[in-house]
Design a protein around this motif. Structure first.
Motif, short mmCIF file in Angstrom:
data_model
loop_
_atom_site.label_atom_id
_atom_site.label_comp_id
_atom_site.label_asym_id
_atom_site.label_seq_id
_atom_site.Cartn_x
_atom_site.Cartn_y
_atom_site.Cartn_z
N UNK A 1 -3.17 9.80 -0.71
CA UNK A 1 -2.22 10.08 -1.79
C UNK A 1 -2.00 11.58 -1.88
N UNK A 2 -0.75 11.98 -2.12
CA UNK A 2 -0.40 13.38 -2.30
C UNK A 2 -0.47 13.74 -3.79
N UNK A 3 -1.42 14.61 -4.13
CA UNK A 3 -1.60 15.02 -5.52
C UNK A 3 -0.85 16.34 -5.77
N UNK A 4 0.04 16.39 -6.76
CA UNK A 4 0.69 17.67 -7.10
C UNK A 4 -0.33 18.62 -7.74
N UNK A 5 -0.19 19.92 -7.45
CA UNK A 5 -1.11 20.93 -8.00
C UNK A 5 -0.32 22.01 -8.75
N UNK A 6 -1.01 22.68 -9.66
CA UNK A 6 -0.41 23.83 -10.33
C UNK A 6 -1.23 25.07 -10.02
N UNK A 7 -0.65 26.26 -10.28
CA UNK A 7 -1.28 27.50 -9.83
C UNK A 7 -2.60 27.81 -10.54
N UNK A 8 -2.66 27.53 -11.85
CA UNK A 8 -3.91 27.88 -12.54
C UNK A 8 -4.89 26.69 -12.62
N UNK A 9 -4.58 25.63 -11.88
CA UNK A 9 -5.48 24.47 -11.75
C UNK A 9 -5.85 23.85 -13.09
N UNK B 1 -1.91 18.33 -2.61
CA UNK B 1 -3.20 18.21 -1.95
C UNK B 1 -3.42 16.75 -1.58
N UNK B 2 -3.77 16.51 -0.33
CA UNK B 2 -4.01 15.13 0.10
C UNK B 2 -5.39 14.66 -0.37
N UNK B 3 -5.45 13.40 -0.76
CA UNK B 3 -6.71 12.83 -1.23
C UNK B 3 -6.81 11.39 -0.76
N UNK B 4 -7.95 11.04 -0.21
CA UNK B 4 -8.19 9.67 0.27
C UNK B 4 -8.82 8.86 -0.86
N UNK B 5 -8.20 7.74 -1.19
CA UNK B 5 -8.76 6.87 -2.23
C UNK B 5 -8.83 5.44 -1.69
N UNK B 6 -9.65 4.65 -2.34
CA UNK B 6 -9.77 3.24 -1.99
C UNK B 6 -8.99 2.40 -2.99
N UNK B 7 -8.14 1.52 -2.45
CA UNK B 7 -7.34 0.66 -3.31
C UNK B 7 -7.57 -0.80 -2.92
N UNK B 8 -7.02 -1.69 -3.70
CA UNK B 8 -7.18 -3.11 -3.37
C UNK B 8 -6.43 -3.47 -2.08
N UNK C 1 0.84 -1.20 0.00
CA UNK C 1 0.00 0.00 0.00
C UNK C 1 0.87 1.25 0.00
N UNK C 2 1.93 1.24 0.82
CA UNK C 2 2.84 2.38 0.88
C UNK C 2 3.56 2.58 -0.45
N UNK C 3 4.02 1.47 -1.04
CA UNK C 3 4.70 1.56 -2.33
C UNK C 3 3.75 2.04 -3.42
N UNK C 4 2.51 1.59 -3.37
CA UNK C 4 1.53 2.00 -4.36
C UNK C 4 1.33 3.51 -4.31
N UNK C 5 1.17 4.03 -3.08
CA UNK C 5 0.99 5.48 -2.93
C UNK C 5 2.18 6.25 -3.46
N UNK C 6 3.39 5.78 -3.13
CA UNK C 6 4.60 6.45 -3.60
C UNK C 6 4.76 6.38 -5.10
N UNK C 7 4.43 5.22 -5.67
CA UNK C 7 4.53 5.04 -7.13
C UNK C 7 3.57 5.97 -7.85
N UNK C 8 2.33 6.04 -7.35
CA UNK C 8 1.34 6.92 -7.98
C UNK C 8 1.80 8.37 -7.92
N UNK C 9 2.34 8.77 -6.76
CA UNK C 9 2.81 10.15 -6.61
C UNK C 9 3.91 10.45 -7.63
N UNK C 10 4.88 9.54 -7.78
CA UNK C 10 5.97 9.74 -8.73
C UNK C 10 5.45 9.82 -10.17
#
Length: 401
Positions: free
Chosen positions: A79-87, A66-73, A29-38
Motif C-alpha cells: 500500500x502507498x501511504x501519503x506522507x507530510x513533511x513534519x510527519x 511510502x510503501x508499506x506491506x500489510x496482510x489482508x484477507x 486485492x488491487x481494488x482494496x489497495x487503491x481504495x485504502x490509498x484514496x
C-alpha cells in the motif's frame, strides 16, 4: 442486486479480464489497495486543510508516498501511504504501525481454539492468505488472551452447585528441554438451573490433599458456599480436602472411572461379560443389594482375576452414596454425558499436538477449546426438574425453593 452493483461487476470484469476465482481475488486485492490509498488521501486533505491541487499557507505539506506491506484477507499486499513533511499525519484507516488489516488475530485464535498447532496455523495462513506468519508471531497473538484467561479463572461463581465433577486429562509438556506429563484438572459444575458450567482448569503435576484443598478454597473465594455432591475419580487427597473445605459435601467416587479401571486388567475376550456383571452392582436398587451383587461378581471372577474387585471393596464408602438416589439422579451422577463431550474436545488437543511447548501453551489451548466446546451449552440437563426436586428433599434446606 441493485443496478449500481451490476455496473460495478461489469466494470470489474472489463477492467481485470477475470477468468477464474483467483482472478477475482487478485482484482479485489488491487481494488482494496487503491481504495485504502484514496481514503488516506482524503485523511491527508483534512489533516493539512487543503486538497492536493490547492495552494495553502500551511507550513506543512505533502511529501510523497511510502510503501508499506500489510496482510489482508486477500493476501499480502503493498500500500502507498501519503506522507507530510513534519510527519504529523496519523492515518486512521490503516494506522502507521499496523501491519495487518484482515483481523488476522481473531482468525489465528479461532484456529488455535480448534486445536491447530502454531506450525499448522502458519502453513494455513500461507496457503489461504499468501503470507508467512512465524510460530513466534502466532504465539504472540495467542498470548493476548492470557489476561482473559486470568479474568476467567477468577470470575465470581454461583453460591451453590448441586453437582460438581472433577476430571483429569494428561498432556506432554516440554520444560527446559525435558518432556513431562502434566494433568489438566477440569472442574465442571451443574448449576441450580441444571446447566453445565466449566468453573476452572488447573494444570498440575502432583496430587495431594494440600493441592486439592487449595483448589477447593479457591472456589470458596470465588463465591461457592455449598456443593451437594462432588463426583471424582480416586484423586490422591481429594476425600480429605472435601471434608476440610466443604464438610457437608457428599463425595461420590466416579462409577464410570471405577468400571474403566477395573476392566483395564481384564482380557479382551472377558471384558464384555465382566462389564455386564459390574452393571448389576451399581444398578442395584439399594446399597444392600449392591453389596450382594459385588459378592456374587467377585466369587465368579476372583479365580481368574483375583484382584479386579479389590478397589470396589476398599472404596465402597465412596461408591455407595449413589444407591440412595432414584434412576434420574443416578444417571446425572454416574453417566459421563455431562463431561465426556467436553473431554472429547480436550483429547483432540492430544491428537493434534504430541507435545506442548510450555504449560502456558497448554493453558491457552485448553481455555480456547473450552469456549469452542461450550458454545452450545444453553439447555439444562434432561429431567432437571425431577432431579432438583429430589436433591432438595434429600439435602433439605440447602437448595433454594
Amino acid at each position: 442486486m441493485t443496478d449500481g452493483k451490476r455496473n460495478i461487476i461489469r466494470m470489474l470484469l472489463e477492467e481485470y479480464d477475470i477468468e477464474s476465482a483467483l482472478d477475482i481475488q487478485d482484482a479485489l486485492k488491487d481494488l482494496l489497495g487503491g481504495t485504502i490509498k484514496e481514503m488516506m488521501e482524503s485523511e491527508m486533505d483534512e489533516h493539512l486543510g487543503y486538497e492536493k491541487s490547492q495552494r495553502s499557507d500551511n507550513p506543512d505539506s505533502r511529501n510523497g508516498y511510502k510503501s508499506k506491506q500489510v496482510n489482508s484477507r486477500y493476501g499480502s499486499m503493498e500500500i502507498q501511504f501519503p506522507q507530510d513533511r513534519d510527519a504529523s499525519f496519523e492515518p486512521q484507516i490503516v494506522k502507521k504501525r499496523q501491519k495487518d488489516i484482515s483481523e488476522i488475530d481473531q482468525k489465528i485464535i479461532s484456529m488455535y481454539a480448534k486445536g491447530m498447532t502454531t506450525r499448522q496455523i502458519s502453513e494455513t495462513l500461507m496457503d489461504i492468505y499468501g503470507f508467512e506468519a512465524s510460530e513466534g508471531f502466532i504465539s504472540d497473538v495467542t498470548d493476548k488472551i492470557l489476561p482473559d484467561i486470568e479474568d476467567w479463572q477468577n470470575r465470581p461463581l454461583s453460591n451453590i452447585y448441586p453437582i460438581l465433577f472433577i476430571d483429569a486429562i494428561h498432556y506432554s509438556v516440554r520444560d527446559n528441554g525435558v518432556i513431562r506429563k502434566l494433568a489438566a484438572y477440569i472442574i465442571l459444575g451443574i448449576n441450580g438451573d441444571g446447566k453445565k458450567e466449566v468453573l476452572s482448569i488447573h494444570v498440575g503435576e502432583n496430587e495431594s490433599a494440600k493441592y486439592w484443598l487449595s483448589i477447593l478454597n479457591e472456589l470458596k473465594n470465588r463465591g461457592v458456599q455449598d456443593i451437594l455432591i462432588l463426583c471424582a475419580d480416586g484423586l490422591t487427597g481429594i476425600k480429605e480436602a472435601i471434608a476440610a473445605a466443604f464438610p457437608k459435601t457428599e463425595y461420590q467416587r466416579c462409577i464410570v472411572h471405577q468400571v474403566r479401571n477395573t476392566l483395564k486388567y481384564v482380557s479382551e475376550k472377558d471384558r464384555k461379560a465382566f462389564a455386564v456383571d459390574l452393571k448389576t452392582i451399581y444398578h442395584a436398587s439399594s446399597e444392600e443389594k449392591g453389596q450382594e451383587a459385588l459378592e456374587r461378581v467377585n466369587q465368579k471372577w476372583a479365580p481368574k482375576y483375583p484382584g479386579a474387585l479389590r478397589s470396589w471393596m476398599k472404596n465402597w464408602d465412596a461408591l455407595s452414596p449413589i444407591f440412595k438416589f432414584s434412576p434420574d439422579v443416578r444417571k446425572v451422577i454416574y453417566t459421563t454425558n455431562a463431561i465426556e463431550s467436553l473431554n472429547a474436545t480436550y483429547r483432540k488437543l492430544n491428537r493434534q499436538r504430541s507435545v506442548f511447548p510450555s504449560d502456558t501453551a497448554l493453558q491457552k489451548a485448553l481455555y480456547l477449546a473450552t469456549f469452542e466446546a461450550t458454545k452450545k451449552w444453553r439447555l439444562p440437563l434432561r429431567n432437571w426438574g425431577l432431579v432438583y426436586g429430589e436433591l432438595s428433599m434429600m439435602y433439605e434446606g440447602r437448595l433454594p425453593e
